[in-house]
Design a protein around this motif. Structure first.
Motif, PDB file in Angstrom:
ATOM      1  N   VAL A  83      -3.317  20.126  -6.537  1.00  0.00           N
ATOM      2  CA  VAL A  83      -2.804  19.222  -5.504  1.00  0.00           C
ATOM      3  C   VAL A  83      -3.420  17.848  -5.706  1.00  0.00           C
ATOM      4  O   VAL A  83      -4.619  17.721  -5.988  1.00  0.00           O
ATOM      5  N   THR A  84      -2.586  16.815  -5.603  1.00  0.00           N
ATOM      6  CA  THR A  84      -3.017  15.450  -5.905  1.00  0.00           C
ATOM      7  C   THR A  84      -2.689  14.520  -4.745  1.00  0.00           C
ATOM      8  O   THR A  84      -1.608  14.605  -4.149  1.00  0.00           O
ATOM      9  N   VAL A  85      -3.620  13.612  -4.453  1.00  0.00           N
ATOM     10  CA  VAL A  85      -3.382  12.519  -3.517  1.00  0.00           C
ATOM     11  C   VAL A  85      -3.648  11.221  -4.272  1.00  0.00           C
ATOM     12  O   VAL A  85      -4.729  11.041  -4.846  1.00  0.00           O
ATOM     13  N   ALA A  86      -2.649  10.328  -4.307  1.00  0.00           N
ATOM     14  CA  ALA A  86      -2.770   9.044  -4.999  1.00  0.00           C
ATOM     15  C   ALA A  86      -2.596   7.921  -3.986  1.00  0.00           C
ATOM     16  O   ALA A  86      -1.636   7.917  -3.200  1.00  0.00           O
ATOM     17  N   HIS A  87      -3.520   6.963  -4.017  1.00  0.00           N
ATOM     18  CA  HIS A  87      -3.578   5.902  -3.002  1.00  0.00           C
ATOM     19  C   HIS A  87      -3.798   4.565  -3.697  1.00  0.00           C
ATOM     20  O   HIS A  87      -4.797   4.382  -4.397  1.00  0.00           O
ATOM     21  N   PHE A  88      -2.854   3.633  -3.522  1.00  0.00           N
ATOM     22  CA  PHE A  88      -2.931   2.325  -4.171  1.00  0.00           C
ATOM     23  C   PHE A  88      -2.723   1.200  -3.158  1.00  0.00           C
ATOM     24  O   PHE A  88      -1.805   1.263  -2.335  1.00  0.00           O
ATOM     25  N   LEU A  89      -3.567   0.190  -3.243  1.00  0.00           N
ATOM     26  CA  LEU A  89      -3.386  -1.070  -2.513  1.00  0.00           C
ATOM     27  C   LEU A  89      -3.293  -2.160  -3.565  1.00  0.00           C
ATOM     28  O   LEU A  89      -4.230  -2.373  -4.334  1.00  0.00           O
ATOM     29  N   LYS A 122      -6.334  -3.729  -5.553  1.00  0.00           N
ATOM     30  CA  LYS A 122      -7.407  -3.872  -4.583  1.00  0.00           C
ATOM     31  C   LYS A 122      -8.057  -2.513  -4.291  1.00  0.00           C
ATOM     32  O   LYS A 122      -9.226  -2.445  -3.948  1.00  0.00           O
ATOM     33  N   LYS A 123      -7.254  -1.465  -4.436  1.00  0.00           N
ATOM     34  CA  LYS A 123      -7.755  -0.097  -4.295  1.00  0.00           C
ATOM     35  C   LYS A 123      -6.902   0.802  -5.167  1.00  0.00           C
ATOM     36  O   LYS A 123      -5.675   0.649  -5.233  1.00  0.00           O
ATOM     37  N   SER A 124      -7.535   1.729  -5.857  1.00  0.00           N
ATOM     38  CA  SER A 124      -6.817   2.712  -6.670  1.00  0.00           C
ATOM     39  C   SER A 124      -7.649   3.987  -6.692  1.00  0.00           C
ATOM     40  O   SER A 124      -8.714   4.022  -7.304  1.00  0.00           O
ATOM     41  N   VAL A 125      -7.180   5.000  -5.985  1.00  0.00           N
ATOM     42  CA  VAL A 125      -7.913   6.264  -5.885  1.00  0.00           C
ATOM     43  C   VAL A 125      -6.939   7.417  -6.122  1.00  0.00           C
ATOM     44  O   VAL A 125      -5.875   7.472  -5.497  1.00  0.00           O
ATOM     45  N   GLU A 168       0.840  -1.193   0.000  1.00  0.00           N
ATOM     46  CA  GLU A 168       0.000   0.000   0.000  1.00  0.00           C
ATOM     47  C   GLU A 168       0.876   1.244   0.000  1.00  0.00           C
ATOM     48  O   GLU A 168       1.803   1.363   0.805  1.00  0.00           O
ATOM     49  N   ILE A 169       0.592   2.150  -0.913  1.00  0.00           N
ATOM     50  CA  ILE A 169       1.298   3.424  -0.949  1.00  0.00           C
ATOM     51  C   ILE A 169       0.280   4.557  -1.062  1.00  0.00           C
ATOM     52  O   ILE A 169      -0.798   4.402  -1.624  1.00  0.00           O
ATOM     53  N   MET A 170       0.651   5.689  -0.478  1.00  0.00           N
ATOM     54  CA  MET A 170      -0.192   6.880  -0.541  1.00  0.00           C
ATOM     55  C   MET A 170       0.738   8.087  -0.585  1.00  0.00           C
ATOM     56  O   MET A 170       1.529   8.299   0.336  1.00  0.00           O
TER      57      MET A 170
END
Length: 276
Positions: free
Chosen positions: A238-244, A217-220, A103-105
Motif C-alpha cells: 500500500v502506497t501513499v504519495a503526497h506532493f506540494l 516544496k514537499k515530496s513524500v 497539492e495532491i495526495m
C-alpha cells in the motif's frame, strides 16, 4: 549507509529471497498475526525514532495502532496487473493561487505474487526507473507533453540509527510544453524499515525530499509491505504519495500530469515486481 547489524539482516533477507527459511537465519523474536493493525503498530514504533517526517502520510493508513477504513478498503481491492491502476484521492487536489502551489495526495494498493522479503528487495531497483510521458499510450501520453523524469543514486547519507537501510537519490524532472516549461533537480532519501524485530511479514519504505526546490516544496512517498494473510506467498503493498508543487499557474494540467505519472508508475512497479 547501513547499520552494522543491518548488514547481517540484509544478508538474511537476500538468503530468504533465495529460498532459505528466515527461521533458520534469525531467531523469530516476534510472530504476530498478519493484520493491518499490526502493520500500524510497527509503523508507529518506527515514527518514534525515524528522522524522516512521515506523520501525515501514515495518518492516511493508521490512526495510532489502528488501521483506517481507507487502508482496509485499499488492500481489499488491490491492483494485480489487469486494467488501469486506480488511484484513490485522499483529498481533492488543492490549488493555492496566492502561493502558486498545487497539492495532491493519493493512495493505492497492489498484490504482488512474491513474499514480502522479495517484494521489499525490488524497491531499490524500481527507485531509478525513468519516466517519459511521450512514451505512454493515449490518454496518458497526451497530457503535459514531453515530461521526462530520471533518477540516479548518490553517495548514501549517514544512517543515524533510525532506519535499516538508507539511500540517496537525485531526481530530474524536465518538462517541455506550450503551457509548462521547466527543469528541476531535487534530492531525496529512501529509507527502509523492518517494522517488528526479527519478523519478515511487515516492512515499510519512506522516500522524502531533502530540501525544497523551485518545483517541489514537499515530496513524500510511504510504501507499506505486508504478507497477504490469505496467501503467504503473496504481498500486499500500500502506497501513499503526497506532493506540494509549484503550480506555475497551470494547476489542472500539473495535477493531471503527475497523476498520470503515478498511474504509469504503479504499472511499472508491478511489472518490475513480477519479474523472476
Amino acid at each position: 549507509m547501513q547499520r552494522p547489524w543491518v548488514v547481517a539482516t540484509l544478508f538474511c533477507l537476500n538468503a530468504a529471497a533465495a529460498g532459505a527459511s528466515p527461521a533458520n537465519l534469525l531467531p523469530v523474536a516476534q510472530k504476530l498475526p498478519i493484520t493491518p493493525d499490526n502493520f500500524c503498530l510497527g509503523a508507529q514504533n518506527v515514527l518514534k525514532t525515524a528522522k524522516q517526517v512521515l506523520t501525515d502520510e501514515l495518518a492516511v493508513l493508521c490512526t495510532g495502532n489502528t488501521a483506517t477504513t481507507l487502508f482496509k478498503n485499499l488492500i481489499a481491492a488491490p491492483y494485480a496487473g489487469t486494467g488501469t491502476p486506480a488511484l484513490t484521492q485522499v483529498f481533492a487536489p488543492r490549488a493555492d493561487n496566492n502561493a502558486r502551489t498545487s497539492e495532491i495526495m493519493v493512495a493505492f494498493a497492489m498484490r504482488i505474487p512474491k513474499t514480502a522479503v522479495n517484494t521489499l528487495l525490488v524497491e531499490e531497483k524500481h527507485a531509478i526507473v525513468p519516466y517519459d510521458s511521450e512514451a505512454q499510450p493515449p490518454p496518458l501520453g497526451n497530457q503535459l507533453a514531453n515530461m521526462k523524469m530520471s533518477f540516479q543514486f548518490m553517495e548514501p547519507p549517514k544512517n543515524e540509527g533510525d532506519a535499516d537501510t538508507t539511500f540517496a537519490l537525485q531526481q530530474t524532472v524536465d518538462t517541455r510544453s506550450v503551457a509548462v516549461n521547466f527543469k528541476d533537480v531535487s534530492n531525496h532519501e529512501l529509507r527502509q524499515y523492518i517494522l517488528h524485530p526479527d519478523n519478515f511479514d511487515f516492512f515499510m519504505a519512506g522516500r522524502t525530499l531533502v530540501a525544497p526546490t523551485e518545483q517541489f516544496k514537499k515530496s513524500v512517498v510511504v510504501r507499506g509491505f505486508m504478507t497477504d494473510p490469505a496467501d503467504a506467498t503473496k504481498t500486499l503493498v500500500v502506497t501513499v504519495a503526497h506532493f506540494l508543487m509549484n503550480s506555475r499557474d497551470q494547476h489542472e494540467q500539473l495535477v493531471l500530469a503527475f497523476s498520470n505519472f503515478l498511474t504509469t508508475d504503479v504499472s511499472k512497479l508491478y511489472q518490475e515486481q513480477i519479474k523472476p
